[in-house]
Design a protein around this motif. Structure first.
Motif, PDB file in Angstrom:
ATOM      1  N   LEU A  97      13.924   5.683   1.017  1.00  0.00           N
ATOM      2  CA  LEU A  97      15.325   6.092   0.913  1.00  0.00           C
ATOM      3  C   LEU A  97      16.201   5.063   1.610  1.00  0.00           C
ATOM      4  N   THR A  98      17.415   4.896   1.106  1.00  0.00           N
ATOM      5  CA  THR A  98      18.347   4.050   1.846  1.00  0.00           C
ATOM      6  C   THR A  98      19.622   4.842   2.107  1.00  0.00           C
ATOM      7  N   SER A  99      20.344   4.389   3.105  1.00  0.00           N
ATOM      8  CA  SER A  99      21.590   5.063   3.465  1.00  0.00           C
ATOM      9  C   SER A  99      22.475   4.073   4.205  1.00  0.00           C
TER      10      SER A  99
ATOM     11  N   PHE B  64      13.603  12.914   6.804  1.00  0.00           N
ATOM     12  CA  PHE B  64      13.991  11.499   6.727  1.00  0.00           C
ATOM     13  C   PHE B  64      13.502  10.732   7.955  1.00  0.00           C
ATOM     14  N   GLU B  65      13.502  11.427   9.079  1.00  0.00           N
ATOM     15  CA  GLU B  65      13.157  10.740  10.324  1.00  0.00           C
ATOM     16  C   GLU B  65      11.665  10.722  10.596  1.00  0.00           C
ATOM     17  N   SER B  66      10.889  11.331   9.701  1.00  0.00           N
ATOM     18  CA  SER B  66       9.480  11.527  10.038  1.00  0.00           C
ATOM     19  C   SER B  66       8.612  10.301   9.765  1.00  0.00           C
ATOM     20  N   GLY B  67       9.139   9.300   9.094  1.00  0.00           N
ATOM     21  CA  GLY B  67       8.335   8.098   8.849  1.00  0.00           C
ATOM     22  C   GLY B  67       8.882   6.927   9.630  1.00  0.00           C
ATOM     23  N   LEU B  68       9.068   5.790   8.950  1.00  0.00           N
ATOM     24  CA  LEU B  68       9.671   4.640   9.620  1.00  0.00           C
ATOM     25  C   LEU B  68      11.164   4.596   9.286  1.00  0.00           C
ATOM     26  N   VAL B  69      11.998   4.575  10.327  1.00  0.00           N
ATOM     27  CA  VAL B  69      13.439   4.409  10.133  1.00  0.00           C
ATOM     28  C   VAL B  69      13.783   2.985  10.569  1.00  0.00           C
ATOM     29  N   ALA B  70      14.246   2.178   9.628  1.00  0.00           N
ATOM     30  CA  ALA B  70      14.503   0.766   9.946  1.00  0.00           C
ATOM     31  C   ALA B  70      15.937   0.411   9.603  1.00  0.00           C
ATOM     32  N   ASP B  71      16.577  -0.316  10.492  1.00  0.00           N
ATOM     33  CA  ASP B  71      17.983  -0.659  10.227  1.00  0.00           C
ATOM     34  C   ASP B  71      18.124  -2.095   9.744  1.00  0.00           C
ATOM     35  N   ILE B  72      19.242  -2.343   9.079  1.00  0.00           N
ATOM     36  CA  ILE B  72      19.634  -3.715   8.730  1.00  0.00           C
ATOM     37  C   ILE B  72      20.997  -3.938   9.355  1.00  0.00           C
ATOM     38  N   GLN B  73      21.080  -4.979  10.159  1.00  0.00           N
ATOM     39  CA  GLN B  73      22.354  -5.287  10.813  1.00  0.00           C
ATOM     40  C   GLN B  73      23.022  -6.453  10.096  1.00  0.00           C
ATOM     41  N   MET B  74      24.243  -6.729  10.491  1.00  0.00           N
ATOM     42  CA  MET B  74      24.932  -7.912   9.974  1.00  0.00           C
ATOM     43  C   MET B  74      24.141  -9.151  10.426  1.00  0.00           C
ATOM     44  N   PRO B  75      23.841 -10.064   9.509  1.00  0.00           N
ATOM     45  CA  PRO B  75      23.046 -11.228   9.920  1.00  0.00           C
ATOM     46  C   PRO B  75      23.814 -12.148  10.875  1.00  0.00           C
TER      47      PRO B  75
ATOM     48  N   ASP C 167      21.113   5.023  -1.443  1.00  0.00           N
ATOM     49  CA  ASP C 167      22.369   5.629  -0.972  1.00  0.00           C
ATOM     50  C   ASP C 167      22.309   7.141  -0.853  1.00  0.00           C
ATOM     51  N   ILE C 168      21.324   7.601  -0.113  1.00  0.00           N
ATOM     52  CA  ILE C 168      21.102   9.042   0.011  1.00  0.00           C
ATOM     53  C   ILE C 168      22.276   9.754   0.706  1.00  0.00           C
TER      54      ILE C 168
ATOM     55  N   GLU D 147       0.836  -1.200   0.000  1.00  0.00           N
ATOM     56  CA  GLU D 147       0.000   0.000   0.000  1.00  0.00           C
ATOM     57  C   GLU D 147       0.867   1.244   0.000  1.00  0.00           C
ATOM     58  N   PRO D 148       1.373   1.603  -1.174  1.00  0.00           N
ATOM     59  CA  PRO D 148       2.289   2.752  -1.214  1.00  0.00           C
ATOM     60  C   PRO D 148       1.605   4.035  -0.745  1.00  0.00           C
ATOM     61  N   GLY D 149       2.363   4.809   0.015  1.00  0.00           N
ATOM     62  CA  GLY D 149       1.852   6.102   0.461  1.00  0.00           C
ATOM     63  C   GLY D 149       0.919   6.024   1.655  1.00  0.00           C
ATOM     64  N   GLN D 150       0.656   4.825   2.138  1.00  0.00           N
ATOM     65  CA  GLN D 150      -0.338   4.698   3.207  1.00  0.00           C
ATOM     66  C   GLN D 150       0.256   4.695   4.609  1.00  0.00           C
ATOM     67  N   LYS D 151       1.230   3.822   4.801  1.00  0.00           N
ATOM     68  CA  LYS D 151       1.634   3.580   6.187  1.00  0.00           C
ATOM     69  C   LYS D 151       2.926   4.269   6.594  1.00  0.00           C
ATOM     70  N   PHE D 152       3.996   3.862   5.958  1.00  0.00           N
ATOM     71  CA  PHE D 152       5.299   4.376   6.369  1.00  0.00           C
ATOM     72  C   PHE D 152       5.811   5.290   5.278  1.00  0.00           C
ATOM     73  N   ASN D 153       5.689   6.569   5.509  1.00  0.00           N
ATOM     74  CA  ASN D 153       6.106   7.484   4.460  1.00  0.00           C
ATOM     75  C   ASN D 153       6.808   8.705   5.043  1.00  0.00           C
ATOM     76  N   PRO D 154       8.088   8.866   4.857  1.00  0.00           N
ATOM     77  CA  PRO D 154       8.952   7.989   4.072  1.00  0.00           C
ATOM     78  C   PRO D 154       9.341   6.731   4.849  1.00  0.00           C
ATOM     79  N   LEU D 155       9.828   5.748   4.084  1.00  0.00           N
ATOM     80  CA  LEU D 155      10.501   4.611   4.705  1.00  0.00           C
ATOM     81  C   LEU D 155      11.985   4.858   4.505  1.00  0.00           C
ATOM     82  N   PHE D 156      12.724   4.825   5.609  1.00  0.00           N
ATOM     83  CA  PHE D 156      14.164   5.080   5.543  1.00  0.00           C
ATOM     84  C   PHE D 156      14.881   3.824   6.027  1.00  0.00           C
ATOM     85  N   ILE D 157      15.600   3.167   5.118  1.00  0.00           N
ATOM     86  CA  ILE D 157      16.292   1.925   5.485  1.00  0.00           C
ATOM     87  C   ILE D 157      17.792   2.200   5.527  1.00  0.00           C
TER      88      ILE D 157
END
Ligand code: ADP
Ligand code: MG
Length: 423
Positions: A221-223, A241-252, A191-192, A115-125
């Protein structure tokens, strides 16, 4: 030997230097290491003069997630400067292994694709290199294109955005540039962090962002780092950038790495035992891209040598190419050291014994394993003779508490750590 030599293509013979080109890095290294001496003397004989040999590798095809033009997926577009964005086939949600390290980012990406534009906007990964950010961006695009075939999507790296924007400024084509970037439903920028310190580009991104956001268009956006750590970034942009969902990816962790390896082997249609996958997960240091490189190399070498890909085959190769002094010690090394130090066998540590010295050594090994590998309680439990995760947690806490008032134990643990992690 012919197998390795035949694919080499001549490039030039100049000033006593013969240049040959190998079809890939793997063969290049192989030829350099094993055959350059023979080849050099053979060529010298053949050419009647002493020659130097240089083996080059054919540059890789440009990777498909770094296209050179604005990549706008829009079936209705008539702009001829625009190339169609075709997401990389490899990068789909169902080829992405989910684990503790990336759970939130994947959930966010899937919600956005649904659902683009509905929930997490922006999504920052954000997350360091090689952990799957581009993979997720492509997955979002692919999912959207298949569920809403008419949708228009921009996908680009921040570097492309910057370059095209500057070109547009110089060529007086800013209006055209803006039209391209604003008439979209979904705006994906990889890669913002690249635009840190580039004020003009940031300004343009800021306006594009506000324009799209106010119309409820989805922005992802990703960074390589969280918004707060992107230096030289306009404060207004950072707070967007911080106003939506900010989600991290760690080393698995090890289990997720093992699952990733198995799925990559599967994609290459190669049989890989769980043992080998686990061995690679534990001993190849680095991000997922490095893991992939290791698998590709092993598969190529096994097929060149026409042998099955077994742990025995892989061990020396991993040792030679991927083991570096900075890699984390694995479970094997840790129990080995504790076993020597306390004179308790590994089998005893893994076994059921409740004798005090055995329990103590076991707890120390558990403590070190958790501290050093960061693996889950459950996984550590499975390594220690299939123990329940609560008993592993208990062992860890026991040592953690004891160390606070037992100086001798503290010293012992520290020296074990140093032994395992000399750097
Ligand atoms: P980043 O953009 O974060 O630098 P990429 O998305 O380019 O990383 O990922 C590097 C490689 O690792 C890609 O080939 C990608 O498919 C793979 N990869 C990363 N994480 C996973 C995962 N969880 N499952 C499967 N493949 C992964
Ligand atoms: Mg990337």
């Amino acid at each position: 030997m012919a197998r390795f030599i035949r694919p080499l293509a001549p490039v030039s013979f100049d000033d006593g230097v013969v240049k040959l080109c190998a079809p890939g890095r793997f063969l290049q290294e192989w030829v350099r290491e094993r055959f350059s001496g023979i080849l050099q003397s053979y060529l010298s004989d053949e050419l009647g003069q002493s020659v130097q040999l240089e083996v080059l590798a054919k540059p890789r095809e440009k990777s498909d997630h770094t296209p050179t033009k604005a990549v706008i997926y829009s079936p209705t577009t008539t702009e001829n400067s625009v190339t169609r964005f075709v997401p990389n086939d490899k990068y789909q949600f169902d080829k992405f292994i989910v684990g503790q390290s990336n759970r939130l980012a994947v959930a966010g990406a899937k919600a956005v694709a649904k659902e683009p534009g509905q929930k997490f906007n922006p999504l920052f990964i954000y997350g360091s290199s090689g952990l799957g950010k581009t993979h997720l961006l492509h997955s979002i695009a692919r999912e959207l294109i298949s569920s809403q075939p008419g949708i228009s999507i921009v996908y680009m790296t921040a570097q492309q955005f910057a370059e095209e924007f500057i070109n547009a400024l110089q060529g007086n084509k800013v209006e055209h540039f803006r039209r391209q970037h604003r008439h979209v439903e979904v705006w994906l920028v990889d890669d913002i962090q690249f635009v840190a310190g580039k004020d003009k580009t940031q300004e343009e991104i800021f306006h594009t962002f506000n324009y799209l956001h106010s119309l409820g268009k989805q922005i992802v956006l990703t960074s390589d780092r969280p918004p707060k750590d992107i230096y030289q970034m306009d404060e207004r942009l950072r707070s967007r950038f911080e106003s939506g969902l900010v989600a991290d990816i760690q080393m698995p962790d090890t289990e997720t790495r093992c699952a990733i390896i198995q799925s990559k082997a599967n994609a290459l249609q190669v049989e890989m035992s769980y043992d080998l996958a686990m061995f690679l997960a534990e001993s190849v240091p680095g991000n997922v891209r490095v893991l992939e490189g290791a698998i590709t190399k092993l598969v190529a070498m096994a097929s060149l040598e026409e042998t099955p890909l077994t742990k025995e085959f892989a061990e020396p190769i991993v040792e030679q190419y991927f083991h570096n002094a900075f890699s984390k010690p694995g479970f094997g090394q840790i129990v080995d050291l504790v076993s020597q130090q306390f004179n308790i066998s590994i089998d005893e540590m893994k076994g059921p014994s409740r004798k005090a010295p055995v329990v103590h050594a076991r707890h120390i090994a558990i403590f070190l394993t958790r501290r050093i590998t960061g693996d889950s309680w459950k996984h550590i439990g499975s390594q220690f003779g299939d123990r329940d995760h609560t008993s592993i947690m208990h062992g860890y806490q026991k040592i953690d508490e004891l160390m606070h008032h037992d100086k001798e134990l503290l010293g012992q643990v520290k020296s074990l750590m140093k032994n395992l992690n000399p750097h």
